[in-house]
Design a protein around this motif. Sequence first.
Motif, mmCIF file in Angstrom:
data_model
loop_
_atom_site.group_PDB
_atom_site.id
_atom_site.type_symbol
_atom_site.label_atom_id
_atom_site.label_comp_id
_atom_site.label_asym_id
_atom_site.label_seq_id
_atom_site.Cartn_x
_atom_site.Cartn_y
_atom_site.Cartn_z
ATOM 1 N N SER A 197 0.836 -1.207 0.000
ATOM 2 C CA SER A 197 0.000 0.000 0.000
ATOM 3 C C SER A 197 0.870 1.257 0.000
ATOM 4 N N GLU A 198 0.264 2.374 -0.396
ATOM 5 C CA GLU A 198 0.998 3.646 -0.438
ATOM 6 C C GLU A 198 1.492 4.035 0.954
ATOM 7 N N ASP A 199 0.642 3.881 1.939
ATOM 8 C CA ASP A 199 1.037 4.257 3.303
ATOM 9 C C ASP A 199 2.204 3.405 3.786
ATOM 10 N N ALA A 200 2.100 2.075 3.558
ATOM 11 C CA ALA A 200 3.163 1.182 4.015
ATOM 12 C C ALA A 200 4.478 1.477 3.295
ATOM 13 N N LEU A 201 4.385 1.750 1.990
ATOM 14 C CA LEU A 201 5.604 2.042 1.239
ATOM 15 C C LEU A 201 6.225 3.355 1.692
ATOM 16 N N ASN A 202 5.392 4.358 1.955
ATOM 17 C CA ASN A 202 5.917 5.640 2.422
ATOM 18 C C ASN A 202 6.655 5.484 3.742
ATOM 19 N N ASN A 203 6.146 4.617 4.600
ATOM 20 C CA ASN A 203 6.841 4.354 5.862
ATOM 21 C C ASN A 203 8.201 3.705 5.614
ATOM 22 N N LYS A 204 8.226 2.760 4.677
ATOM 23 C CA LYS A 204 9.484 2.067 4.369
ATOM 24 C C LYS A 204 10.497 3.018 3.718
ATOM 25 N N LEU A 205 9.972 4.022 2.982
ATOM 26 C CA LEU A 205 10.854 4.967 2.295
ATOM 27 C C LEU A 205 11.550 5.933 3.253
ATOM 28 N N SER A 206 11.221 5.856 4.519
ATOM 29 C CA SER A 206 11.965 6.656 5.494
ATOM 30 C C SER A 206 13.391 6.141 5.638
#
Length: 606
Positions: free
Chosen positions: A135-144
């Motif tokens: 998901s977009e939210d999960a990926l954004n978290n990983k992109l930290s």
Amino acid sequence: MFLSDHFIHHTQNQTGSGTPNGEELPAWDLSDLYPSPDSPELKNDLEKAREKVETFAANWQGNLADASGQEIALAIELYQEVSEILGRIGSYAQLIFATDSTDAKNAQFYQYINEQITSISTKTLFFTLELNRISEDALNNKLSNEALLSWKPFLDTIRVFRPYQLSDEIEKVLHEKSVTGRAAWNRLYDETLAAMQVSVQEEKVSLGEALNKLSSGDRQVREHAAKGLGESFNSNLRLFSLITNTLAKDKHITDEWRKFPRVDSERNCDNMIEDEVVDALVNAVTQDYQRLSHRYFALKAKWLGLDKLQHWDRNAPLPDDNDQLIPWEQAKEIVHTAYNDFNPEMGGMIKEFLEKPWIDATLRPGKSSGAFAHPTVPQVHPYILLNYHGRNRDVMTLAHELGHGIHQLLAAKQGYIQSNTPLTLAETASVFGEMLTFQSLLQNQKTPEQRRIMLSRKVEDMLNTVVRQIAFYQFERKVHEARQTNELLPEQIGQFWMETQQASLGPAFEFTPVYASYWTYIPHFIHSPFYVYAYAFGDCLVNALYKVYQDGHDNFQEKYMEMLQAGGTKKHKELLAPFGLDASDPAFWRKGLDVISQFIDELEQA
């Protein structure tokens, strides 16, 4: 990912057959990739790829959703490593095939490599599919995670296709069957064209030689070549129509499964460009047909003393244009000087291409009739193919392909999977290199007549790149949209071709019926549907970019080099912003088209 859209024989010697004046021309040496098709190095790389893929799949399949950003970054690095091994092998096979596709052993090797790569790469299909299911939210978290953030351009590129992704099983079937589907039809088309012999005044010549005669200063030679080409195309018309119908329907079936909204949507996604931007380009060029091509060809008819131009007059030289043969050594000097005067670093890169066996310019039977720069892999270097006949257009082709080569060298630092530039931007360096070469030559013209000839050549090249390619795009849309409901008769395809050509070239032309089959030799229609608008995009972009350069924009050369070095890590908005340009603004296209119009203005006043 593993095989590019460029179609590419193996030669160890560095000289080959010559130009019409007997000059020896360079041929490439592919040993920087592999010593030979049966070399241990190639076999070892195939085996290494198989082993790495097995380990990769075992470690990561089904585990990406729960992986940390650091772990996904590591997985992408491994994915790139496997991709690059397969890319090196695939490039080698393509280059061998392009040198002589009529050689049965070359064709067999090319097919074998295609099948091996498809078999191996099938086991990595899960990777991008699973990444897209995050998901977009999960990926954004990983992109930290900083390591994963460096791979964001790659993630953005694959996630463009997220809405159109199918199940793993269907994606696997589509991938595995490609070698007996689209790739097989492409190969049949390539081999048919390469083997084609055209009758021109009782002489049998290759397709490339016959097409070259359409630029002859002798109108009878052009007419005989045009009629010979038409006869050859018509003798293969049922086959070419079958190939086109089959591939268009194959694409339609896949598009329906994926729910792409338009026939060109997949290409637009691949180019990282919005549908509206493509439409703005197409509309701007179409609305300018009368201001550009119609106006120019009316002038040309007058210069040639003709009431009407025939299709074989389109590339005719002007009456005072002797278009003397340009020796290869002189062509090299012309192009090197143009690049070096703009930027000495680029001049050094050009010199390397010209001095090393990275270019195949020889004229030989069975060789690909076009021109390309193949990027291979970052660890090696690009290879350039062209067919050098010694004409002015061949010099421009050399400048064009060397621009691609420079772009590919500069972008290589981004790594294998992030160096690849979308087609719309991939033409930037090549067309800019042409413009540099043209402007360099134009400044050296000593008389108004010589300047007029140079300008007319340039205008025709620009019309071929902009107007003609948009007409090609419109032809493709007609074919693909009509094929959704019924198989098309050869006559129907020919009618679409004639309609789009007449609209784009204008009332100065009349077309004999034989011209209705001329769509058959355009390889982009078969290999890369809707590729063609990228040429028009690139030409208009470069026209606007060159105007910025002429106006003395601060640090232009430095910014230009940075743009090329970005490879596929930035989209068109980000790349053009430093120059104050925006391709989503309709006025942007007007700037590019105005450059062509101003050249025609000068020709009208000459």
